[in-house]
Design a protein around this motif. Sequence first.
Motif, PDB file in Angstrom:
ATOM      1  N   HIS A  17       9.056   9.087 123.729  1.00 60.01           N
ATOM      2  CA  HIS A  17       7.577   9.429 124.230  1.00 60.01           C
ATOM      3  C   HIS A  17       6.600   8.777 123.348  1.00 60.01           C
ATOM      4  CE1 HIS A  17       9.129  12.149 127.289  1.00 60.01           C
ATOM      5  NE2 HIS A  17       9.985  12.548 126.413  1.00 60.01           N
ATOM      6  N   ARG A  18       5.655   8.425 123.661  1.00 61.03           N
ATOM      7  CA  ARG A  18       4.219   7.928 122.659  1.00 61.03           C
ATOM      8  C   ARG A  18       3.138   8.296 123.027  1.00 61.03           C
ATOM      9  NH1 ARG A  18       7.898   3.900 124.573  1.00 61.03           N
ATOM     10  NH2 ARG A  18       8.838   2.629 122.727  1.00 61.03           N
ATOM     11  N   PRO A  19       3.023   9.744 122.334  1.00 59.84           N
ATOM     12  CA  PRO A  19       1.557  10.430 122.472  1.00 59.84           C
ATOM     13  C   PRO A  19       0.532   9.677 122.098  1.00 59.84           C
ATOM     14  CG  PRO A  19       2.980  11.366 120.853  1.00 59.84           C
ATOM     15  CD  PRO A  19       3.882  10.432 121.699  1.00 59.84           C
ATOM     16  N   ARG A  20      -0.596   9.690 122.763  1.00 60.24           N
ATOM     17  CA  ARG A  20      -1.769   9.035 122.264  1.00 60.24           C
ATOM     18  C   ARG A  20      -2.837  10.138 121.879  1.00 60.24           C
ATOM     19  NH1 ARG A  20      -2.007   3.379 123.796  1.00 60.24           N
ATOM     20  NH2 ARG A  20       0.016   2.827 124.693  1.00 60.24           N
ATOM     21  N   SER A  21      -2.379  11.205 122.056  1.00 60.97           N
ATOM     22  CA  SER A  21      -3.353  12.540 121.597  1.00 60.97           C
ATOM     23  C   SER A  21      -2.542  13.687 121.297  1.00 60.97           C
ATOM     24  CB  SER A  21      -4.190  12.698 122.957  1.00 60.97           C
ATOM     25  OG  SER A  21      -3.732  13.481 123.881  1.00 60.97           O
ATOM     26  N   MET A  22      -3.467  14.717 120.584  1.00 58.68           N
ATOM     27  CA  MET A  22      -2.693  15.613 119.990  1.00 58.68           C
ATOM     28  C   MET A  22      -2.112  16.585 121.374  1.00 58.68           C
ATOM     29  SD  MET A  22      -2.213  16.357 117.216  1.00 58.68           S
ATOM     30  CE  MET A  22      -2.741  14.744 116.102  1.00 58.68           C
ATOM     31  N   GLU A  23      -3.070  16.477 122.207  1.00 57.69           N
ATOM     32  CA  GLU A  23      -2.932  17.400 123.582  1.00 57.69           C
ATOM     33  C   GLU A  23      -1.588  16.965 124.127  1.00 57.69           C
ATOM     34  OE1 GLU A  23      -5.989  15.692 123.178  1.00 57.69           O
ATOM     35  OE2 GLU A  23      -6.585  17.587 122.325  1.00 57.69           O
ATOM     36  N   THR A  24      -1.434  15.707 124.184  1.00 54.97           N
ATOM     37  CA  THR A  24      -0.058  15.134 125.010  1.00 54.97           C
ATOM     38  C   THR A  24       1.090  15.670 123.956  1.00 54.97           C
ATOM     39  OG1 THR A  24      -1.437  13.164 125.298  1.00 54.97           O
ATOM     40  CG2 THR A  24       0.962  13.137 126.166  1.00 54.97           C
ATOM     41  N   LEU A  25       0.676  15.553 122.599  1.00 54.50           N
ATOM     42  CA  LEU A  25       1.674  16.003 121.813  1.00 54.50           C
ATOM     43  C   LEU A  25       2.316  17.434 121.990  1.00 54.50           C
ATOM     44  CD1 LEU A  25       3.680  14.861 119.329  1.00 54.50           C
ATOM     45  CD2 LEU A  25       1.792  15.539 117.814  1.00 54.50           C
ATOM     46  N   GLN A  26       1.282  18.149 121.834  1.00 50.99           N
ATOM     47  CA  GLN A  26       1.142  19.623 122.138  1.00 50.99           C
ATOM     48  C   GLN A  26       2.320  19.888 123.486  1.00 50.99           C
ATOM     49  OE1 GLN A  26      -2.352  20.823 121.241  1.00 50.99           O
ATOM     50  NE2 GLN A  26      -1.778  22.403 119.775  1.00 50.99           N
ATOM     51  N   GLN A  27       1.664  19.228 124.548  1.00 50.52           N
ATOM     52  CA  GLN A  27       2.571  19.487 125.797  1.00 50.52           C
ATOM     53  C   GLN A  27       4.190  19.025 125.492  1.00 50.52           C
ATOM     54  OE1 GLN A  27       0.415  16.943 128.384  1.00 50.52           O
ATOM     55  NE2 GLN A  27      -1.319  18.303 128.590  1.00 50.52           N
ATOM     56  N   LEU A  28       4.477  17.878 124.938  1.00 49.97           N
ATOM     57  CA  LEU A  28       5.656  17.586 124.638  1.00 49.97           C
ATOM     58  C   LEU A  28       6.435  18.608 123.969  1.00 49.97           C
ATOM     59  CD1 LEU A  28       5.243  13.729 123.772  1.00 49.97           C
ATOM     60  CD2 LEU A  28       6.516  14.586 125.616  1.00 49.97           C
ATOM     61  N   VAL A  29       5.840  19.041 122.858  1.00 50.40           N
ATOM     62  CA  VAL A  29       6.488  20.117 122.063  1.00 50.40           C
ATOM     63  C   VAL A  29       6.814  21.382 122.821  1.00 50.40           C
ATOM     64  CG1 VAL A  29       6.191  21.673 120.198  1.00 50.40           C
ATOM     65  CG2 VAL A  29       5.449  19.205 119.791  1.00 50.40           C
ATOM     66  N   ALA A  30       5.743  21.646 123.819  1.00 51.14           N
ATOM     67  CA  ALA A  30       6.004  22.811 124.672  1.00 51.14           C
ATOM     68  C   ALA A  30       6.919  22.635 125.830  1.00 51.14           C
ATOM     69  CB  ALA A  30       4.672  23.143 125.349  1.00 51.14           C
ATOM     70  N   SER A  31       7.338  21.420 126.085  1.00 49.00           N
ATOM     71  CA  SER A  31       7.958  21.204 127.412  1.00 49.00           C
ATOM     72  C   SER A  31       9.608  20.516 127.127  1.00 49.00           C
ATOM     73  CB  SER A  31       7.368  20.050 128.120  1.00 49.00           C
ATOM     74  OG  SER A  31       7.079  18.994 127.756  1.00 49.00           O
ATOM     75  N   GLU A  32       9.528  19.979 125.639  1.00 51.35           N
ATOM     76  CA  GLU A  32      11.076  19.387 125.497  1.00 51.35           C
ATOM     77  C   GLU A  32      11.821  20.434 124.586  1.00 51.35           C
ATOM     78  OE1 GLU A  32      12.282  16.813 126.391  1.00 51.35           O
ATOM     79  OE2 GLU A  32      10.601  15.824 127.378  1.00 51.35           O
ATOM     80  N   PRO A  33      13.084  20.694 125.026  1.00 52.04           N
ATOM     81  CA  PRO A  33      13.780  21.787 124.428  1.00 52.04           C
ATOM     82  C   PRO A  33      13.964  21.216 123.014  1.00 52.04           C
ATOM     83  CG  PRO A  33      14.916  20.708 126.243  1.00 52.04           C
ATOM     84  CD  PRO A  33      13.728  20.168 126.276  1.00 52.04           C
ATOM     85  N   SER A  34      14.378  20.077 122.622  1.00 48.46           N
ATOM     86  CA  SER A  34      14.553  19.554 121.360  1.00 48.46           C
ATOM     87  C   SER A  34      13.988  18.128 121.199  1.00 48.46           C
ATOM     88  CB  SER A  34      15.889  19.729 121.173  1.00 48.46           C
ATOM     89  OG  SER A  34      16.616  18.333 121.152  1.00 48.46           O
ATOM     90  N   LEU A  35      13.254  17.939 119.987  1.00 47.12           N
ATOM     91  CA  LEU A  35      12.780  16.560 119.863  1.00 47.12           C
ATOM     92  C   LEU A  35      12.670  16.402 118.140  1.00 47.12           C
ATOM     93  CD1 LEU A  35       8.884  17.075 120.128  1.00 47.12           C
ATOM     94  CD2 LEU A  35      10.571  19.124 120.212  1.00 47.12           C
TER      95      LEU A  35
END
Lengths: 441, 199
Positions: A17-35
């Motif tokens: 994943h290549r987030p371009r904003s903090m919001e996208t990053l936060q969504q990834l942390v919330a939705s991905e079980p491990s990263l």
Amino acid sequence: MKLSGWGRYPVLEARVHRPRSMETLQQLVASEPSLIARGNGRAYGDSAINTCATIDMRHLNRMIAFDPASGQLIAEAGVLLGDIIAAFLRRGWFPLVTPGTKFVTLGGAIAADVHGKNHHRDGSFRSCVDWIEVMGADGQVRRCSPQDDPDLFDHTLGGMGLTGIILRAAIRLQPVETAWIRQTTLAAPNLKAAMAAFEAAQDATYSVAWIDCLAAGSNLGRSLVMLGEHAGRADLSPRQALAPFQITSKRKLSIPMDLPAFTLNSLTVRAFNALYYRAGERKTGTRLVDWDSYFYPLDAILGWNRIYGRKGLAQFQCALPLDRSEAGLTALLSEIAKAGAGSFLAVLKRFGKQDSAFSFPMEGYTLALDFPVTPKTLALLDRLDQITLAHGGRFYLAKDSRMTSATLRASDPRAADFHAHRDSHGFTSRFTSAQSERLAL
Amino acid sequence: MELRYEVSVSLHEFDALATDSHEAFVAELPEPPRIAVCAVGLMGQQAESERDVASAARVMRSNYEGPVSILAVLANRFEERGSGTIVGISSVAGVRGRATNYVYGSAKAGFTAFLSGLRNRLSKRGVHVVTVLPGFVATQMTEGMDLPAKLTAEPSEIADAIARAVERKKDVIYVRPIWRLIMLIIRNIPERIFKEIRI
């Protein structure tokens, strides 16, 4: 997509994943079980690969603020060290600690708590970090420093991204008068002489040795010890002094394709090492070298990892305690010379004191080598692991791609504490890399 | 950007599709720009553009009407002043229509022709026009696509190429040289054969 570290071994299929904003990053942390967060992919092995979700942080690369009074720069984790140099060297500032490549991100430098040629004097990257902002498993951002939340700070430096996602940091740059280094080269005919040269050079700002790892017998450990100081204005020629921060940009070479495996065999490596040593012997003494050639000689050859062919390369870097360095290095070098599997880039360096939760350096000596990945060299690396263990040494996780968790535990009692720290914060299942799973971190 | 390059930067909200506002947008800028770079575009989904006229129109307007409108306003200002450079980022997709993205491609073809005409009109008026045909670029538009690494440029490469083109007054640039060759071939395949192949 297929993903690997700089050593191109191992290669794993991973979702990126290549987030371009903090919001996208936060969504990834919330939705991905491990990263796991990934910077510019300069760790050699599988430190920055999570097959389910690897977060490429390079789009989060803004420079936020700079204080010319203190040299403090606040920047996002995806900023490259090379970008920092490009922006600030002309204003008279240079990173306090830099590894051997400028193509690392700020986040990566913190995660691996990288070291440079001045570790004996200035310590690891940690020394220039004022604070770090880390996103935890809950998506909350915490700012930590040696004063505030020192526990998180301590475990994040050298924590290989396993304590959360490093978002931003404040680092201190050092003032420099010029873009040049006064380099002094000493030829040391054997290991004892090389170590004596390091001990005598404790006051030098920078020190590093290139070591001929194929020399055996009375030549075992012969090295070119290179010391460096930031050059002042007075050291420059009148022409250089007109633009003290300017160096002529060199043409970049690049390795456009994988070289066939036979280009690198014990004969070519032996010849290269012998020639390099002879050439260095003739060039002993002091001369001016520009920052790019001095700190990042390999960056001039883009894609140098391809020299090792399609199967990739494995790095080995260990640190040995001071009192057992000579015995340990002798044993390691003898084993390597015996196997005839030397590398072009064997580096020896004196480390200073280091006091951290999980960073790699320890007072003593560090040896770094790389090998093409073959069954023979992998077996050699296992033997080198055992020699390191027998001499109380430990291993650099940013270079590792194949160590076992038993070796790690045996080498470093802090591994268990690090795991416990992760466990107590619920990180062990949330922030994981292929490496952390292999090493049971 | 201010920190990295020691320059002052100001941001102004701009809507490429609100063509009525473009004249006022330029008039309200704190100072008229010396160089204008137009990096407006929308790929859309080809399948959707085939089905739905409104989606197709949005792709066409975003890649043609909007960019042309703002550059037309700027061109007139630059012509009055007798100086300036206009850079339009068009696309290799505009060189020849292909089944996979011809709606986007046709709008880019129009934009390329517009830039060429503008250059022709202004070349004696001190205004220079650069057409950029970047090929694949690793941006949000192409994220998730499986692009060949050797043909895919980083945005910073495009930026460097544009800066060089402006300094050296180039007319039409490809960024990675390989694209010039690829497009030469694509342009020269006879239509009788071209219509049968999928690229």
